[in-house]
Design a protein around this motif. Structure first.
Motif, PDB file in Angstrom:
ATOM      1  N   LEU B  93       0.835  -1.197   0.000  1.00 24.09           N
ATOM      2  CA  LEU B  93       0.000   0.000   0.000  1.00 24.09           C
ATOM      3  C   LEU B  93       0.873   1.251   0.000  1.00 24.09           C
ATOM      4  CD1 LEU B  93      -2.892  -0.822   2.471  1.00 24.09           C
ATOM      5  CD2 LEU B  93      -2.689  -1.280   0.031  1.00 24.09           C
ATOM      6  N   VAL B  94       0.569   2.182  -0.914  1.00 24.18           N
ATOM      7  CA  VAL B  94       1.351   3.407  -0.985  1.00 24.18           C
ATOM      8  C   VAL B  94       0.917   4.366   0.121  1.00 24.18           C
ATOM      9  CG1 VAL B  94       1.721   3.196  -3.466  1.00 24.18           C
ATOM     10  CG2 VAL B  94      -0.263   4.468  -2.613  1.00 24.18           C
ATOM     11  N   LYS B  95       1.841   5.288   0.463  1.00 30.83           N
ATOM     12  CA  LYS B  95       1.523   6.352   1.412  1.00 30.83           C
ATOM     13  C   LYS B  95       1.706   7.680   0.690  1.00 30.83           C
ATOM     14  CE  LYS B  95       2.684   4.122   5.759  1.00 30.83           C
ATOM     15  NZ  LYS B  95       3.493   2.923   5.556  1.00 30.83           N
ATOM     16  N   TRP B  96       0.949   8.689   1.107  1.00 27.73           N
ATOM     17  CA  TRP B  96       1.053  10.016   0.499  1.00 27.73           C
ATOM     18  C   TRP B  96       2.126  10.807   1.218  1.00 27.73           C
ATOM     19  CZ3 TRP B  96       0.180  12.826  -3.556  1.00 27.73           C
ATOM     20  CH2 TRP B  96       0.107  14.235  -3.462  1.00 27.73           C
ATOM     21  N   ASP B  97       3.069  11.352   0.452  1.00 27.15           N
ATOM     22  CA  ASP B  97       4.109  12.191   1.035  1.00 27.15           C
ATOM     23  C   ASP B  97       3.746  13.644   0.748  1.00 27.15           C
ATOM     24  OD1 ASP B  97       7.708  12.027   1.121  1.00 27.15           O
ATOM     25  OD2 ASP B  97       6.423  13.771   1.423  1.00 27.15           O
ATOM     26  N   THR B  98       3.317  14.329   1.785  1.00 27.99           N
ATOM     27  CA  THR B  98       2.810  15.692   1.619  1.00 27.99           C
ATOM     28  C   THR B  98       3.852  16.623   1.027  1.00 27.99           C
ATOM     29  OG1 THR B  98       1.528  15.266   3.595  1.00 27.99           O
ATOM     30  CG2 THR B  98       1.600  17.535   2.836  1.00 27.99           C
ATOM     31  N   GLY B  99       5.084  16.529   1.543  1.00 32.73           N
ATOM     32  CA  GLY B  99       6.148  17.421   1.086  1.00 32.73           C
ATOM     33  C   GLY B  99       6.479  17.222  -0.389  1.00 32.73           C
ATOM     34  N   LYS B 100       6.646  15.964  -0.787  1.00 27.98           N
ATOM     35  CA  LYS B 100       7.043  15.682  -2.166  1.00 27.98           C
ATOM     36  C   LYS B 100       5.863  15.680  -3.122  1.00 27.98           C
ATOM     37  CE  LYS B 100      11.028  12.712  -1.341  1.00 27.98           C
ATOM     38  NZ  LYS B 100      11.411  11.303  -1.283  1.00 27.98           N
ATOM     39  N   LYS B 101       4.644  15.722  -2.571  1.00 28.20           N
ATOM     40  CA  LYS B 101       3.432  15.582  -3.396  1.00 28.20           C
ATOM     41  C   LYS B 101       3.501  14.311  -4.239  1.00 28.20           C
ATOM     42  CE  LYS B 101       1.363  20.083  -3.800  1.00 28.20           C
ATOM     43  NZ  LYS B 101       2.239  21.223  -3.532  1.00 28.20           N
ATOM     44  N   GLN B 102       3.872  13.231  -3.589  1.00 30.45           N
ATOM     45  CA  GLN B 102       3.967  11.949  -4.298  1.00 30.45           C
ATOM     46  C   GLN B 102       3.415  10.825  -3.430  1.00 30.45           C
ATOM     47  OE1 GLN B 102       8.128  11.492  -5.157  1.00 30.45           O
ATOM     48  NE2 GLN B 102       7.909  12.360  -7.217  1.00 30.45           N
ATOM     49  N   PHE B 103       2.949   9.772  -4.105  1.00 27.82           N
ATOM     50  CA  PHE B 103       2.605   8.540  -3.403  1.00 27.82           C
ATOM     51  C   PHE B 103       3.860   7.675  -3.401  1.00 27.82           C
ATOM     52  CE2 PHE B 103      -1.384   9.970  -5.320  1.00 27.82           C
ATOM     53  CZ  PHE B 103      -2.250   9.918  -4.239  1.00 27.82           C
ATOM     54  N   LEU B 104       4.305   7.257  -2.212  1.00 20.33           N
ATOM     55  CA  LEU B 104       5.520   6.444  -2.129  1.00 20.33           C
ATOM     56  C   LEU B 104       5.166   5.034  -1.685  1.00 20.33           C
ATOM     57  CD1 LEU B 104       7.948   8.947  -0.368  1.00 20.33           C
ATOM     58  CD2 LEU B 104       7.534   8.607  -2.823  1.00 20.33           C
ATOM     59  N   CYS B 105       5.806   4.067  -2.312  1.00 20.28           N
ATOM     60  CA  CYS B 105       5.573   2.676  -1.925  1.00 20.28           C
ATOM     61  C   CYS B 105       6.705   2.229  -1.013  1.00 20.28           C
ATOM     62  CB  CYS B 105       5.492   1.782  -3.151  1.00 20.28           C
ATOM     63  SG  CYS B 105       5.191   0.070  -2.671  1.00 20.28           S
ATOM     64  N   PRO B 106       6.368   1.665   0.156  1.00 20.87           N
ATOM     65  CA  PRO B 106       7.418   1.259   1.090  1.00 20.87           C
ATOM     66  C   PRO B 106       8.166   0.001   0.653  1.00 20.87           C
ATOM     67  CG  PRO B 106       5.281   0.615   1.938  1.00 20.87           C
ATOM     68  CD  PRO B 106       5.020   1.387   0.666  1.00 20.87           C
ATOM     69  N   CYS B 107       7.634  -0.725  -0.340  1.00 19.24           N
ATOM     70  CA  CYS B 107       8.235  -2.038  -0.620  1.00 19.24           C
ATOM     71  C   CYS B 107       9.440  -1.979  -1.540  1.00 19.24           C
ATOM     72  CB  CYS B 107       7.193  -3.006  -1.141  1.00 19.24           C
ATOM     73  SG  CYS B 107       6.125  -3.520   0.208  1.00 19.24           S
ATOM     74  N   HIS B 108       9.317  -1.338  -2.712  1.00 19.81           N
ATOM     75  CA  HIS B 108      10.479  -1.293  -3.602  1.00 19.81           C
ATOM     76  C   HIS B 108      10.731   0.127  -4.069  1.00 19.81           C
ATOM     77  CE1 HIS B 108       8.367  -5.192  -3.898  1.00 19.81           C
ATOM     78  NE2 HIS B 108       9.533  -5.606  -3.491  1.00 19.81           N
ATOM     79  N   ALA B 109      10.456   1.066  -3.145  1.00 15.43           N
ATOM     80  CA  ALA B 109      10.831   2.468  -3.356  1.00 15.43           C
ATOM     81  C   ALA B 109      10.267   3.080  -4.631  1.00 15.43           C
ATOM     82  CB  ALA B 109      12.345   2.615  -3.336  1.00 15.43           C
ATOM     83  N   ALA B 110       9.012   2.790  -4.949  1.00 19.81           N
ATOM     84  CA  ALA B 110       8.395   3.414  -6.115  1.00 19.81           C
ATOM     85  C   ALA B 110       7.781   4.747  -5.711  1.00 19.81           C
ATOM     86  CB  ALA B 110       7.319   2.513  -6.701  1.00 19.81           C
ATOM     87  N   ALA B 111       7.681   5.680  -6.693  1.00 25.42           N
ATOM     88  CA  ALA B 111       7.006   6.952  -6.446  1.00 25.42           C
ATOM     89  C   ALA B 111       6.005   7.205  -7.571  1.00 25.42           C
ATOM     90  CB  ALA B 111       8.029   8.077  -6.377  1.00 25.42           C
ATOM     91  N   PHE B 112       4.808   7.697  -7.210  1.00 28.57           N
ATOM     92  CA  PHE B 112       3.780   8.071  -8.180  1.00 28.57           C
ATOM     93  C   PHE B 112       3.467   9.545  -7.951  1.00 28.57           C
ATOM     94  CE2 PHE B 112       3.186   3.673  -6.949  1.00 28.57           C
ATOM     95  CZ  PHE B 112       2.870   2.983  -8.113  1.00 28.57           C
ATOM     96  N   ASP B 113       3.169  10.289  -9.015  1.00 28.83           N
ATOM     97  CA  ASP B 113       2.838  11.698  -8.808  1.00 28.83           C
ATOM     98  C   ASP B 113       1.392  11.849  -8.336  1.00 28.83           C
ATOM     99  OD1 ASP B 113       1.154  11.505 -10.962  1.00 28.83           O
ATOM    100  OD2 ASP B 113       2.433  12.639 -12.341  1.00 28.83           O
ATOM    101  N   GLU B 114       0.951  13.126  -8.172  1.00 24.54           N
ATOM    102  CA  GLU B 114      -0.375  13.306  -7.561  1.00 24.54           C
ATOM    103  C   GLU B 114      -1.514  12.867  -8.470  1.00 24.54           C
ATOM    104  OE1 GLU B 114       0.715  17.648  -7.821  1.00 24.54           O
ATOM    105  OE2 GLU B 114       1.441  16.081  -9.161  1.00 24.54           O
ATOM    106  N   LYS B 115      -1.192  12.595  -9.748  1.00 20.88           N
ATOM    107  CA  LYS B 115      -2.208  12.045 -10.655  1.00 20.88           C
ATOM    108  C   LYS B 115      -2.130  10.523 -10.737  1.00 20.88           C
ATOM    109  CE  LYS B 115      -3.660  15.951 -12.969  1.00 20.88           C
ATOM    110  NZ  LYS B 115      -2.599  16.977 -13.028  1.00 20.88           N
ATOM    111  N   GLY B 116      -1.212   9.935  -9.953  1.00 23.11           N
ATOM    112  CA  GLY B 116      -1.096   8.485  -9.937  1.00 23.11           C
ATOM    113  C   GLY B 116      -0.104   7.924 -10.935  1.00 23.11           C
ATOM    114  N   LYS B 117       0.537   8.815 -11.718  1.00 25.81           N
ATOM    115  CA  LYS B 117       1.491   8.324 -12.737  1.00 25.81           C
ATOM    116  C   LYS B 117       2.800   7.885 -12.094  1.00 25.81           C
ATOM    117  CE  LYS B 117       0.130  10.320 -17.056  1.00 25.81           C
ATOM    118  NZ  LYS B 117      -0.692  11.486 -16.631  1.00 25.81           N
TER     119      LYS B 117
END
Ligand code: HEM
Ligand code: FES
Lengths: 395, 144
Positions: B93-117
């Motif tokens: 499950l991803v978490k929202w990082d307020t500062g970076k405005k990104q969704f971060l995944c704790p498992c393999h360090a993925a990042a998604f932007d605020e549109k989910g890309k």
């Protein structure tokens, strides 16, 4: 004395006890090849561990409850309240790891001594099935304490099933008993772990041992050139080999209890379906596949990755039919030996990379960040820019 | 036994027994297989209210359970948006990082932007968007 005679007489008058006694005696004193030694105890070590798992598993079952509400609490109850509950849980958890070690050592021994060659191909094939069943035991048992690590490792593990071509999503749905890992998954894993696998393993061990006895243990003589074993040159199974196994059993018990006391398995936080903790990694025996899968991404990558990860198992299964050379001595079959060594080293290497991936390590006084794929990045102190920040800010 | 028609009769009886056994086996096995197939629960679309959504500050996020799906709701300047929190890589499950405005995944360090890309990391696809509705002062998320 006369009581024993009477009991004997009771059985004698009902069936031919001599035949049974003769069979047992023959099996007990069976002559094994003269080179049978300490390398030949890994099979019995694995069997011993299976017996230990069965006994401790049944004891755990008395207090364990396979539901999301109760599973974690029941493990806490076992370790905290039940007398010696902690010991049986630890012996079961450590026994699982050691059983896999035992089976691996046994496979390595039979591989390098060429024991899988004709006429023992089927003994090897049943052995590979035993190996896969043992790993599946580990995978299903791991979920049962219903803690965070187990819940999420199972989520990631069953998600990989999704990547199997064509049937992937059905397979995943079937394994999980629904869309996500839930109580349905726990029920399924529980039934597989405590009923289905134990019986499959028992049956397969039976076949494996009968085949082993029928063909006796392999010598180093080449296929087709084996001389019949002369009884006076053989080693009697009982008492000589059994004594070695007894020594191993005592050592094993000591190791199990020591590990349980010195390095106990934690119970961990109860599973939370709404929050994934950091650093989810599978148990050590899945690390090589886990790491290998990472190198295959993208639309086709995932499928290729799954195929590449199943290849080693297929290769193991078919090995005796692929390697048709007649020699058994390692020195006389350099290709098979080199291949085996390479496979072992590759597994260890991938496992180590998997273990250290996404962590920071210090080597020769310098700190490195090991990335997802296992590549080290030097951590430059202070305003470094090339260290990825893996810490997710909590919201 | 040497009559010319007896092998045929025998063959027919063998066939009959084999066919009946096969039908009986199938009749026993099919319900068994269906029994093992997970029964759909709830099913269809699910709608869940996001508790306390109105008191969320801009940039804050909340993860809620919709059926068996974890949904992450973020209050952005432009309003609420929601995505399936399930990382498209291997299901963490991803978490929202307020500062970076990104969704971060704790498992393999993925990042998604605020549109989910996908911005970085191994996921093969963007996060799946989930529809958000404002009804009065309540926020609802629903999955198809
Ligand atoms: C044959 C009969 C077996 C039975 C009846 C059984 C039963 C159980 C039960 C009830 C649990 C839950 C308690 C707990 O988590 O501590 C459990 C956990 C577990 N089992 Fe087994 N088991 C058996 C064999 C095996 C084997 C052969 C292996 C592996 C090679 C294995 C590996 C595990 C693992 C890794 C856990 C999780 C341990 C933990 O974290 O506490 N089990 N088993
Ligand atoms: S599960 Fe999210 S990056 Fe792998």
């Amino acid at each position: 004395m006369s009581v024993i005679k009477k009991i004997q007489g009771f059985f004698d008058s009902r069936f031919d006890t001599d035949t049974v006694a003769h069979f047992v005696d023959k099996q007990a004193h069976k002559r094994l090849p003269p080179h049978t030694g300490w390398f030949h105890v890994f099979g019995s070590l694995s069997l011993l561990l299976f017996i230990s798992q069965t006994i401790t598993g049944i004891l755990l079952l008395i207090y364990y409850r396979p539901t999301p509400d109760e599973a974690h609490k029941s493990i806490q109850y076992i370790t905290g309240e039940v007398q010696f509950g902690w010991l049986y849980r630890q012996i079961h958890a450590w026994g699982a790891t050691l059983m896999i070690v035992g089976v691996l050592l046994h496979m390595i021994r039979t591989f390098f001594s060429g024991a899988y060659k004709k006429p023992r191909e089927l003994t090897w094939v049943t052995g590979v099935v035993l190996f896969v069943v043992t790993i599946t035991f580990g995978f299903t048992g791991y979920l049962l304490p219903w803690n965070q690590i187990a819940f999420w490792a199972t989520t990631v593990g069953t998600e990989s099933a999704n990547k199997v071509p064509v049937i992937g999503s059905w397979l995943q749905y079937f394994l999980r008993g629904g869309e996500a890992v839930t109580g349905e998954t726990l029920s399924r894993f529980f039934v597989v772990h405590v009923i289905i696998l134990p019986w499959i393993l028992t049956g397969m061990i039976g076949i494996h041992l009968v085949l082993m006895r029928v063909n006796n243990l392999a010598t180093f003589e080449a296929v087709g050139e084996e001389e019949p074993l002369e009884p006076k040159h053989g080693i009697p199974f009982f008492p000589v080999h059994v004594a070695k196994e007894g020594a191993v059993a005592i050592l094993l018990l000591a190791v199990l209890v020591t590990l349980s006391v010195v390095s106990p398995w934690e119970i961990g936080e109860p599973a939370d379906a709404l929050s994934t903790p950091a650093h989810i990694k599978p148990e050590w025996y899945f690390l090589p596949s886990y790491q290998l899968l990472k190198y295959f991404e993208g639309p086709y990558g995932a499928i290729i990755g799954i195929i590449i990860c199943s290849l080693p198992f297929l290769l193991l299964l078919l090995w005796p039919f692929l390697d048709r050379g007649k020699e058994r001595r390692p020195r006389k079959r350099p290709i098979a030996v080199a291949f085996g060594l390479f496979a072992l080293l590759a597994a260890v290497f991938l496992g180590v990379l998997g273990h250290y991936s996404e962590t920071n390590i210090t080597l020769f006084g310098k700190a490195y960040h090991i990335d997802l794929l296992g590549k080290p990045h030097l951590i430059v102190p202070a305003d470094s820019t090339d260290t990825p920040n893996t810490e997710a800010l909590s919201h | 036994m040497s009559k010319p028609n007896s092998p045929t009769r025998r063959g027919f009886l063998d066939f009959l027994i084999a066919a009946c056994s096969a039908i009986t086996t199938a009749a026993l096995a099919i319900p068994g297989v269906l029994y093992l197939w997970p029964a759909a629960k709830g099913g269809g679309s699910q709608k869940v209210e996001v508790e306390g959504a109105k008191s969320m500050a801009i940039g804050q996020s909340k993860t809620v359970q919709v059926g068996s799906l974890a949904v992450i709701v973020v209050k952005q300047r432009s309003g609420f948006c929601a995505f399936s929190a399930v990382c498209t890589h291997l299901g963490c499950l991803v978490k929202w990082d307020t500062g970076k405005k990104q969704f971060l995944c704790p498992c393999h360090a993925a990042a998604f932007d605020e549109k989910g890309k996908v911005v970085s990391g191994p996921p093969p696809a963007p996060l799946v968007e989930v529809s958000v509705k404002e009804v009065g002062d309540k926020i609802f998320v629903s999955t198809a």
